[in-house]
Design a protein around this motif. Sequence first.
Motif: not given
Length: 322
Positions: A275-279, A314-321
């Motif tokens: 998860s990355i958040s960028l002002p 901001y966004a979160q990126l999940d690896r799919l199983e």
Amino acid sequence: MFTRQLHNADTSKVAKIPDPRSPNYRMGDYGYGKQGVRVFQLKKDGPIHSVTEFKVNSHMRLRTHKEYYEADNTDIIGSDVQENTIYVHAQRHGLRTPEEFALTLTQYFIETYEQVEESNLIVEELAWDRFGEQEHQGYYKGKQHNHAFMRNSNGTHGCEVVRTRQGSPLLIGTFYGLRVVKTARAPFTGYVKGDMFSEGDMDDRILCTDINARWQYSKVVDIDFKTHWLKVRDLILQSFAGDPEKGVIITSVQYAAYVAERAVLEAMPEICSISISLPNYKHFPFDFSRFPPIEPKANVIIANPADTPMGLGYAQLDRLEK
Ligand SMILES: O=c1[nH]c(=O)c2[nH]c(=O)[nH]c2[nH]1
């Protein structure tokens, strides 16, 4: 990021034992601990010294909830006990990486106190560089000082660990607070404006942000945490800046977050989510129109950097199983 529902929220954090005297209510997230414990380690190898400093938050969730429901403190491991244990743990095991410290200390708390259902540690390194280590000119260039250090502000290496009695601990790596700016290949165009916009399309702009990233490891063993942290940092920086000469086009902070996350997930199979958040710290060119005419220098832009108000992507990126 931002507020999520409170009512009946996050069932994983709900208190296991209902309050027998208040059947109309259910306790959600709870816990207690000590914030901001600073621990500094000085190691002396003859005249050559080295220093390491951590800032630690320790929280616990107890199996019973007597301290809440019954005003009974007999299960509480005092926050001063948690604090002192941090120093004793540092003395016994040394400070190496935030991850190792948090993993071993959470294990200690769980093994030592049977009433602890969950131990949470947040550890950040307040890094010091040896005088000379980063110097590219001046008296200390090429000279490594034996015992003088300066605060490193190249982004904070940290972690969060949540350990319960079952399963392996949850380990989150963190990289906070590195301010970066790129001055080319950062357009911002095509967005919805209506009659409310102030900036208009920008074919290029000064793009300034702080890198704030958290990522979850899918395993906690056989990882060299320092190397892995440096690799994540490097991948994020590369995806923001690109090739040293050509750069890379970044169309928004949203896109910057996503491409950095993809770069990390693609290169590091041991990370399952990031998860990355960028002002977005605006650097508007200063408006000189009110002042007596100044001959503008074509290759110089005078801007007024503003920390607030700031945009945020901001966004979160999940690896799919698989
Ligand atoms: O990278 C950006 N994303 C936005 O959503 C946005 N909105 C805005 O006004 N400027 C920017 N910049």
